[in-house]
Design an enzyme around this catalytic site. Sequence first.
Site, PDB file in Angstrom:
ATOM      1  N   LYS A  19       0.840  -1.202   0.000  1.00  0.00           N
ATOM      2  CA  LYS A  19       0.000   0.000   0.000  1.00  0.00           C
ATOM      3  C   LYS A  19       0.865   1.237   0.000  1.00  0.00           C
ATOM      4  CE  LYS A  19       0.655   1.174   4.624  1.00  0.00           C
ATOM      5  NZ  LYS A  19       1.459   2.291   5.105  1.00  0.00           N
ATOM      6  N   ASP A 153      -3.195  -1.731  10.043  1.00  0.00           N
ATOM      7  CA  ASP A 153      -3.333  -1.626   8.581  1.00  0.00           C
ATOM      8  C   ASP A 153      -4.064  -2.825   7.969  1.00  0.00           C
ATOM      9  OD1 ASP A 153      -2.017   0.774   8.335  1.00  0.00           O
ATOM     10  OD2 ASP A 153      -0.080  -0.126   7.813  1.00  0.00           O
TER      11      ASP A 153
HETATM   12  O1  C5P Z   1      -1.250  -1.731  14.807  1.00  0.00           O
HETATM   13  P1  C5P Z   1       0.216  -1.910  14.559  1.00  0.00           P
HETATM   14  O2  C5P Z   1       0.790  -3.032  15.365  1.00  0.00           O
HETATM   15  O3  C5P Z   1       0.567  -1.991  13.121  1.00  0.00           O
HETATM   16  O4  C5P Z   1       0.892  -0.579  15.076  1.00  0.00           O
HETATM   17  C1  C5P Z   1       2.269  -0.488  15.297  1.00  0.00           C
HETATM   18  C2  C5P Z   1       2.525   0.713  16.200  1.00  0.00           C
HETATM   19  O5  C5P Z   1       2.223   1.920  15.524  1.00  0.00           O
HETATM   20  C3  C5P Z   1       1.668   0.739  17.428  1.00  0.00           C
HETATM   21  O6  C5P Z   1       2.296   0.062  18.489  1.00  0.00           O
HETATM   22  C4  C5P Z   1       1.553   2.208  17.728  1.00  0.00           C
HETATM   23  O7  C5P Z   1       2.710   2.651  18.408  1.00  0.00           O
HETATM   24  C5  C5P Z   1       1.580   2.846  16.374  1.00  0.00           C
HETATM   25  N1  C5P Z   1       0.246   3.163  15.809  1.00  0.00           N
HETATM   26  C6  C5P Z   1      -0.475   4.208  16.368  1.00  0.00           C
HETATM   27  N2  C5P Z   1      -1.694   4.535  15.830  1.00  0.00           N
HETATM   28  C7  C5P Z   1      -2.191   3.871  14.786  1.00  0.00           C
HETATM   29  C8  C5P Z   1      -1.457   2.804  14.205  1.00  0.00           C
HETATM   30  C9  C5P Z   1      -0.231   2.483  14.752  1.00  0.00           C
HETATM   31  O8  C5P Z   1      -0.038   4.836  17.335  1.00  0.00           O
HETATM   32  N3  C5P Z   1      -3.384   4.212  14.275  1.00  0.00           N
END
Ligand code: C5P
Length: 332
Positions: A19, A153
Site C-alpha cells: 500500500k 493496517d
Molecule cells: O497496529 P500496529 O501493530 O501496526 O501498530 C504499530 C505501532 O504503531 C503501534 O504500536 C503504535 O505505536 C503505532 N500506531 C499508532 N496509531 C495507529 C497505528 C499504529 O499509534 N493508528
Amino acid sequence: MTTDPGRRLTPIVRTAPAKLNLTLAVLGRRDDGYHDLHSVMAPLALADRLSVAIAAGDTDSRHVVGLSPGPVVDDLVIRAFRGTREVVRRTWPGAPAAPPPLAARLEKLIPVAAGLGGGSSDAAAAIDAALEAWGADLGEGERRGLALTLGSDVPFFLADGIALVEGRGERVTALPGVAGGPLGVLLVTPAVRVSTPEIFGSYDAGVRPDDDGAATRAASMHVAEELGRGMSAAALLARAGILATANDLIVPAESVAPGLTAFRRGLSRVIRRPVGQSGSGPTLWALYSSEHEAAAAADVVREAVSSGLLVAPGEGDPFIAATTLVAGGRKR
Ligand code: C5P
C-alpha cells in the site's frame, strides 16, 4: 467445512499487495495509546505472493523466499492462521475442534518494515486463504475484528482498492476507482531501520509539522472528498505536490532517522518531482503518468546512487522499484 479432499491438495494462492499512503494525517492520540488517523491509502501492483495448503504435520508453518528470506521479525502469517482458527472454532457452525494445520509459502517482493504494509497485507491474505483452505467463512464484523488484532493496517487490505482509512485503521471507506491510468509509482526504500512506535512517540513528544498538521489534515480531507466524487488519474497526478507533503509522520521519521531529510531532498532534485513518504517510512515515493515513466525514473535513481551523486542513508543499497497504483479493484 469442506469434505472435498481434492480441494485440500491444491494450494490456495493469494496476492498480497503493498500500500501507499497518499495522505496521512494524525488527528490525535487515543486513550488506548494508538492514534486516530485520516489517511487515503491505495494498493500497489507490487505484491507478495502467498500459497497455502493443508499441512501434513501438526503445526502451522511458513517458508519465506524472495526479497527478504531472513527471519521476519513478527510472523504475521502464522499469527493470522492461529487467530483465524480461533474465530472459526468459536463462530463457524460445524467447525471441527481444530481446523487442520496449514503450510504457507510466502514469496516476499515487498520490502519489510518499509511503510508499505507488506506484513499487514500478508496477514490479510493469510486470513482469506485459511478460510478457503478450511471451507469456512466469517461475518464482516468478525473478519474485521480479527484483522485489527493483527495490526492497524490489516482491515484496509481486507477491502479492495483505494480507500479512506480512519480511526486506528478500522474504519475503511472504499473510494471510487481513479479513472484512467494506472499511474506509475517510483518507490525508493533506503536501508534504514525505522520503528513505527518510536516515530509515533516522537510525534507525541512534539516533533511534528510547524502548523501542527493543519495543512496535512486539510489536504487529506480535500483529496478524500475529491476522490469520493470521482477523480481522473491526471487530476490525482496534478495533486502530487500536495500529496507529497501531506504526511504528519515525515517530520518525526526524519528526526528518528536524520539521514532521510537530505536523501529526500536529494532524490527530489535528481528526479525533479515532489517526493512523498509512505506511512512511517522509510519508503519514499513519486507519482508518474505511467509505469514506463516510473521505470525510467527508477533507472535514473539507480544511476545516481551508483555514481555517488545521490547518497542513500543506511547499510546497503536502497530498494528501487517502479510499480503502479491499483486505484480500481484488485485482482486475486
Ligand atoms: O497496529 P500496529 O501493530 O501496526 O501498530 C504499530 C505501532 O504503531 C503501534 O504500536 C503504535 O505505536 C503505532 N500506531 C499508532 N496509531 C495507529 C497505528 C499504529 O499509534 N493508528
